[in-house]
Design a protein around this motif. Structure first.
Motif, mmCIF file in Angstrom:
data_model
loop_
_atom_site.group_PDB
_atom_site.id
_atom_site.type_symbol
_atom_site.label_atom_id
_atom_site.label_comp_id
_atom_site.label_asym_id
_atom_site.label_seq_id
_atom_site.Cartn_x
_atom_site.Cartn_y
_atom_site.Cartn_z
ATOM 1 N N ASN A 159 0.807 -1.217 0.000
ATOM 2 C CA ASN A 159 0.000 0.000 0.000
ATOM 3 C C ASN A 159 0.843 1.270 0.000
ATOM 4 O O ASN A 159 0.315 2.359 0.212
ATOM 5 N N SER A 160 2.143 1.160 -0.197
ATOM 6 C CA SER A 160 3.068 2.306 -0.123
ATOM 7 C C SER A 160 2.911 3.062 1.200
ATOM 8 O O SER A 160 3.135 4.266 1.247
ATOM 9 N N ASP A 161 2.522 2.367 2.272
ATOM 10 C CA ASP A 161 2.328 3.005 3.566
ATOM 11 C C ASP A 161 3.640 2.927 4.364
ATOM 12 O O ASP A 161 3.702 2.353 5.453
ATOM 13 N N VAL A 164 8.845 5.410 0.615
ATOM 14 C CA VAL A 164 9.046 4.803 -0.712
ATOM 15 C C VAL A 164 9.914 5.747 -1.541
ATOM 16 O O VAL A 164 9.619 6.941 -1.616
ATOM 17 N N ARG B 138 0.549 10.388 9.765
ATOM 18 C CA ARG B 138 1.650 10.163 8.827
ATOM 19 C C ARG B 138 2.110 11.518 8.312
ATOM 20 O O ARG B 138 1.314 12.450 8.228
ATOM 21 N N VAL B 164 8.498 12.945 -4.836
ATOM 22 C CA VAL B 164 7.905 11.925 -5.715
ATOM 23 C C VAL B 164 7.045 10.998 -4.868
ATOM 24 O O VAL B 164 7.504 10.512 -3.832
ATOM 25 N N ASP B 166 3.557 7.963 -5.212
ATOM 26 C CA ASP B 166 2.648 7.254 -6.119
ATOM 27 C C ASP B 166 1.187 7.482 -5.720
ATOM 28 O O ASP B 166 0.895 8.157 -4.725
ATOM 29 N N ALA B 168 -0.985 5.530 -4.446
ATOM 30 C CA ALA B 168 -1.378 4.988 -3.137
ATOM 31 C C ALA B 168 -1.042 5.984 -2.023
ATOM 32 O O ALA B 168 -1.847 6.182 -1.096
ATOM 33 N N VAL B 169 0.113 6.621 -2.113
ATOM 34 C CA VAL B 169 0.497 7.622 -1.110
ATOM 35 C C VAL B 169 -0.442 8.833 -1.202
ATOM 36 O O VAL B 169 -0.925 9.347 -0.190
ATOM 37 N N LEU B 172 -3.503 8.049 0.562
ATOM 38 C CA LEU B 172 -3.339 8.060 2.032
ATOM 39 C C LEU B 172 -3.551 9.450 2.615
ATOM 40 O O LEU B 172 -4.045 9.607 3.727
#
Lengths: 188, 188
Positions: A159-161, A164, B138, B164, B166, B168-169, B172
């Protein structure tokens, strides 16, 4: 109503059959898997036994003491999927620091870094961690609540949590092929 | 020894033929292109004329005053390549904030964010910027020296020398499809 798989371990719940599987996935009484990344170690056991398992079966993991340490990943340009793991000890707890290099998308190498508490989800909620890359008038940082080793790191990566970054970013911050990640743990 | 293309604009250099092209790429006297992302606007001119050009030809760009502002990108889940642009005014300077969504790798949407000074490279060296995504316990942040609009944002994106992340981030940190990026400019 049926008892769940982990009733002998202590879970007091009586559930309908349809609720049994989803609950077992997240049940606090489910055994803890070995927290080392990759699926090569099949060990599982109680939370209390995890540290003993690491000390016996994964002797190569270095432990650093303190709330603020540097996690040095060497040879980050090694080809293929690579894991770097170390342990940080502070606030009377042990945290596992993990950096994984993966090619989740073909032809696109990415790095994923996160901190896991060697403890339950509830304990993990009481902490925060910061990962920081520094250098050449640039800084990249990620702050979050540590994962519990009960959840592991796989879903965080999926989940790119976590922190990254791609190979170009790694290259921006690396020195002689080594990447230093500043790790700071705090209590909430 | 020959004079370079931008000698009439003021460049005093006399160079060998082999040095002419590489120098012209980075010559401080080269005209400034329109700093708006994408190549649709072909305008170019002196640094002094850039603000006037933006005010006349790119009226839709919002300007916020202050060192610490929120850059709100709406509808980040719109398909395809999208640019979000706004201007920040502080320390007597204007900064262009750019967020680009691209599919640099097929099937993998990424967001690239950076700050450009509407000024020369030398002026840009005197500043630093921080971009920050916050939410749900986060935080992701990136700090660097602003690019000069003379260099533009293309090479920063190509080298991942910017923030940078993606899809998914983005997901979030987004709320109702909108992403707020905290932008802080400081003087060095």
């Amino acid at each position: 109503m049926i008892r769940i798989l982990f009733a002998p371990a202590g879970c007091p719940l009586l559930l309908h059959h349809s609720e049994k599987l989803p609950h077992e996935e997240s049940c606090e009484w489910r055994p803890y898997p070995c927290p080392c990344p990759g699926a090569s170690c099949k060990w599982q056991g109680t939370l209390e036994a995890v540290m003993n398992h690491l000390a016996l079966a994964h002797k190569s993991i270095t432990t650093l003491q303190g709330e603020d340490i540097v996690f040095l990943a060497t040879d980050i340009e090694l080809p293929g999927a690579v894991d770097w793991v170390m342990m940080q000890s502070c606030y009377g707890q042990h945290f596992l620091l993990v950096l994984e290099k993966q090619e989740r998308i073909e032809g696109h190498q990415q790095f994923f870094a996160a901190v896991l508490l060697i403890g339950s989800r509830k304990q993990a909620e009481g902490f925060a961690y910061r990962l920081e890359l520094n250098g050449n008038r640039r800084r990249l940082s990620w702050e979050a609540v540590p994962r519990s080793i009960h959840d592991g790191i796989t879903s965080a990566i999926l989940n790119s949590d976590c922190l990254v970054f791609d190979a170009a970013v790694a290259h921006l911050f690396a020195e002689a092929g080594n990447l230093g990640i500043n790790v700071t743990i705090s209590m909430c």
